[in-house]
Design a protein around this motif. Sequence first.
Motif, PDB file in Angstrom:
ATOM      1  N   GLU A   1      -0.862   5.205  -7.151  1.00 36.34           N
ATOM      2  CA  GLU A   1      -1.502   6.069  -6.371  1.00 36.34           C
ATOM      3  C   GLU A   1      -3.229   6.293  -6.610  1.00 36.34           C
ATOM      4  O   GLU A   1      -3.690   6.141  -5.810  1.00 36.34           O
ATOM      5  CB  GLU A   1      -0.521   6.752  -5.841  1.00 36.34           C
ATOM      6  CG  GLU A   1      -1.237   7.846  -4.316  1.00 36.34           C
ATOM      7  CD  GLU A   1      -0.510   9.301  -4.451  1.00 36.34           C
ATOM      8  OE1 GLU A   1      -0.199   9.309  -2.879  1.00 36.34           O
ATOM      9  OE2 GLU A   1      -0.191   9.896  -4.770  1.00 36.34           O
ATOM     10  N   LYS A   2      -2.901   6.832  -7.198  1.00 31.47           N
ATOM     11  CA  LYS A   2      -4.521   7.454  -7.913  1.00 31.47           C
ATOM     12  C   LYS A   2      -5.236   6.310  -7.917  1.00 31.47           C
ATOM     13  O   LYS A   2      -6.627   6.317  -7.881  1.00 31.47           O
ATOM     14  CB  LYS A   2      -4.027   8.977  -9.106  1.00 31.47           C
ATOM     15  CG  LYS A   2      -5.532   9.513  -9.844  1.00 31.47           C
ATOM     16  CD  LYS A   2      -5.964  10.330 -10.449  1.00 31.47           C
ATOM     17  CE  LYS A   2      -5.066  10.103 -11.125  1.00 31.47           C
ATOM     18  NZ  LYS A   2      -4.742  11.502 -12.586  1.00 31.47           N
ATOM     19  N   ALA A   3      -4.815   5.471  -8.456  1.00 31.21           N
ATOM     20  CA  ALA A   3      -5.652   4.105  -9.054  1.00 31.21           C
ATOM     21  C   ALA A   3      -6.244   3.436  -7.528  1.00 31.21           C
ATOM     22  O   ALA A   3      -7.238   2.794  -7.717  1.00 31.21           O
ATOM     23  CB  ALA A   3      -4.735   2.953  -9.445  1.00 31.21           C
ATOM     24  N   ASP A   4      -6.146   3.900  -7.102  1.00 32.46           N
ATOM     25  CA  ASP A   4      -6.433   2.485  -5.313  1.00 32.46           C
ATOM     26  C   ASP A   4      -6.116   4.177  -4.238  1.00 32.46           C
ATOM     27  O   ASP A   4      -5.199   3.986  -4.157  1.00 32.46           O
ATOM     28  CB  ASP A   4      -5.670   1.863  -4.879  1.00 32.46           C
ATOM     29  CG  ASP A   4      -6.319   1.005  -3.976  1.00 32.46           C
ATOM     30  OD1 ASP A   4      -7.389   1.565  -3.179  1.00 32.46           O
ATOM     31  OD2 ASP A   4      -5.989  -0.485  -3.841  1.00 32.46           O
ATOM     32  N   SER A   5      -7.328   4.528  -3.650  1.00 25.82           N
ATOM     33  CA  SER A   5      -7.151   5.101  -2.326  1.00 25.82           C
ATOM     34  C   SER A   5      -7.210   4.969  -1.212  1.00 25.82           C
ATOM     35  O   SER A   5      -6.072   5.877  -0.330  1.00 25.82           O
ATOM     36  CB  SER A   5      -8.715   5.344  -1.669  1.00 25.82           C
ATOM     37  OG  SER A   5      -9.259   4.488  -1.798  1.00 25.82           O
ATOM     38  N   TYR A   6      -6.251   3.110  -1.291  1.00 20.33           N
ATOM     39  CA  TYR A   6      -5.743   2.807  -0.425  1.00 20.33           C
ATOM     40  C   TYR A   6      -3.790   2.906  -0.228  1.00 20.33           C
ATOM     41  O   TYR A   6      -3.022   3.057   0.510  1.00 20.33           O
ATOM     42  CB  TYR A   6      -5.804   1.532  -0.164  1.00 20.33           C
ATOM     43  CG  TYR A   6      -7.466   1.567   0.821  1.00 20.33           C
ATOM     44  CD1 TYR A   6      -7.008   1.833   1.849  1.00 20.33           C
ATOM     45  CD2 TYR A   6      -7.941   0.781   0.158  1.00 20.33           C
ATOM     46  CE1 TYR A   6      -8.401   1.339   3.200  1.00 20.33           C
ATOM     47  CE2 TYR A   6      -9.411   1.485   0.433  1.00 20.33           C
ATOM     48  CZ  TYR A   6     -10.030   1.216   1.727  1.00 20.33           C
ATOM     49  OH  TYR A   6     -10.727   1.324   2.348  1.00 20.33           O
ATOM     50  N   ARG A   7      -4.041   3.720  -1.429  1.00 21.88           N
ATOM     51  CA  ARG A   7      -2.261   3.477  -2.124  1.00 21.88           C
ATOM     52  C   ARG A   7      -1.762   4.848  -1.702  1.00 21.88           C
ATOM     53  O   ARG A   7      -2.292   5.869  -1.674  1.00 21.88           O
ATOM     54  CB  ARG A   7      -2.213   3.481  -3.685  1.00 21.88           C
ATOM     55  CG  ARG A   7      -2.274   1.889  -3.591  1.00 21.88           C
ATOM     56  CD  ARG A   7      -2.012   1.884  -5.775  1.00 21.88           C
ATOM     57  NE  ARG A   7      -2.507   0.073  -5.830  1.00 21.88           N
ATOM     58  CZ  ARG A   7      -3.073  -0.172  -7.207  1.00 21.88           C
ATOM     59  NH1 ARG A   7      -2.602   1.320  -7.863  1.00 21.88           N
ATOM     60  NH2 ARG A   7      -3.069  -1.172  -7.340  1.00 21.88           N
TER      61      ARG A   7
ATOM     62  N   ALA B   1       0.540  -1.190   0.129  1.00 24.56           N
ATOM     63  CA  ALA B   1       0.071  -0.045  -0.152  1.00 24.56           C
ATOM     64  C   ALA B   1       0.744   1.307   0.283  1.00 24.56           C
ATOM     65  O   ALA B   1       0.637   2.134  -0.650  1.00 24.56           O
ATOM     66  CB  ALA B   1      -1.541  -0.325   1.213  1.00 24.56           C
ATOM     67  N   VAL B   2       1.868   0.831  -0.041  1.00 24.77           N
ATOM     68  CA  VAL B   2       2.614   2.359   0.698  1.00 24.77           C
ATOM     69  C   VAL B   2       4.599   1.967  -0.320  1.00 24.77           C
ATOM     70  O   VAL B   2       5.153   1.053  -0.112  1.00 24.77           O
ATOM     71  CB  VAL B   2       2.926   2.551   2.011  1.00 24.77           C
ATOM     72  CG1 VAL B   2       4.538   4.139   2.821  1.00 24.77           C
ATOM     73  CG2 VAL B   2       1.958   3.140   2.645  1.00 24.77           C
ATOM     74  N   VAL B   3       4.857   3.492  -1.087  1.00 30.14           N
ATOM     75  CA  VAL B   3       5.720   2.716  -1.914  1.00 30.14           C
ATOM     76  C   VAL B   3       6.994   4.213  -1.719  1.00 30.14           C
ATOM     77  O   VAL B   3       6.113   5.136  -1.591  1.00 30.14           O
ATOM     78  CB  VAL B   3       5.818   2.812  -3.115  1.00 30.14           C
ATOM     79  CG1 VAL B   3       7.097   3.054  -3.967  1.00 30.14           C
ATOM     80  CG2 VAL B   3       4.919   1.726  -3.658  1.00 30.14           C
ATOM     81  N   VAL B   4       8.046   3.864  -0.395  1.00 32.58           N
ATOM     82  CA  VAL B   4       9.197   4.999  -0.578  1.00 32.58           C
ATOM     83  C   VAL B   4       9.714   5.105  -1.472  1.00 32.58           C
ATOM     84  O   VAL B   4      10.776   3.879  -1.563  1.00 32.58           O
ATOM     85  CB  VAL B   4       9.529   5.264   1.013  1.00 32.58           C
ATOM     86  CG1 VAL B   4      10.029   5.841   1.253  1.00 32.58           C
ATOM     87  CG2 VAL B   4       8.019   4.263   2.217  1.00 32.58           C
TER      88      VAL B   4
END
Length: 146
Positions: free
Chosen positions: A85-91, A46-49
Amino acid sequence: MHFITGGAFNGKRKWVKNFYAADRHLWLSAYEADALTNSSDGELPAVVVLEGLEKWIYKQIDTAFPPDTTRQNVMNQIEPWLEWEKADSYRRLVIIGTDISKGIVPVDKRERLWRDVTAWVYQDLTARAKRADVIWYGMEQTLKDE
């Protein structure tokens, strides 16, 4: 997108790890020679840094090209991450870039160009970010939080 900047060795990495401690994440770092582009075939957490944006920018600096070309090239490489990120609100995409704008202006043309392009890219990212923070001495100052 969450953009974090601040001075070198001022605690940006530690702050991000604490802020996103509950989330499973993928950490890509220019300091570890990771690529800026998304080459993953599998499902991402869910999180990419993305850490070390200034170093990825430095690799692309070429004084033979206009600064706007390099600026746009960098943003073009970040765009697929923003779409992811925009493709899924949890991303959540988290971008960390060290502030290199303070101090003496470099004499070397390439170094000056790097400093300028980096500042312009940071402005572009801050404008598009939902949240932007500056970390100095381990302390966070929120610049933007939508």
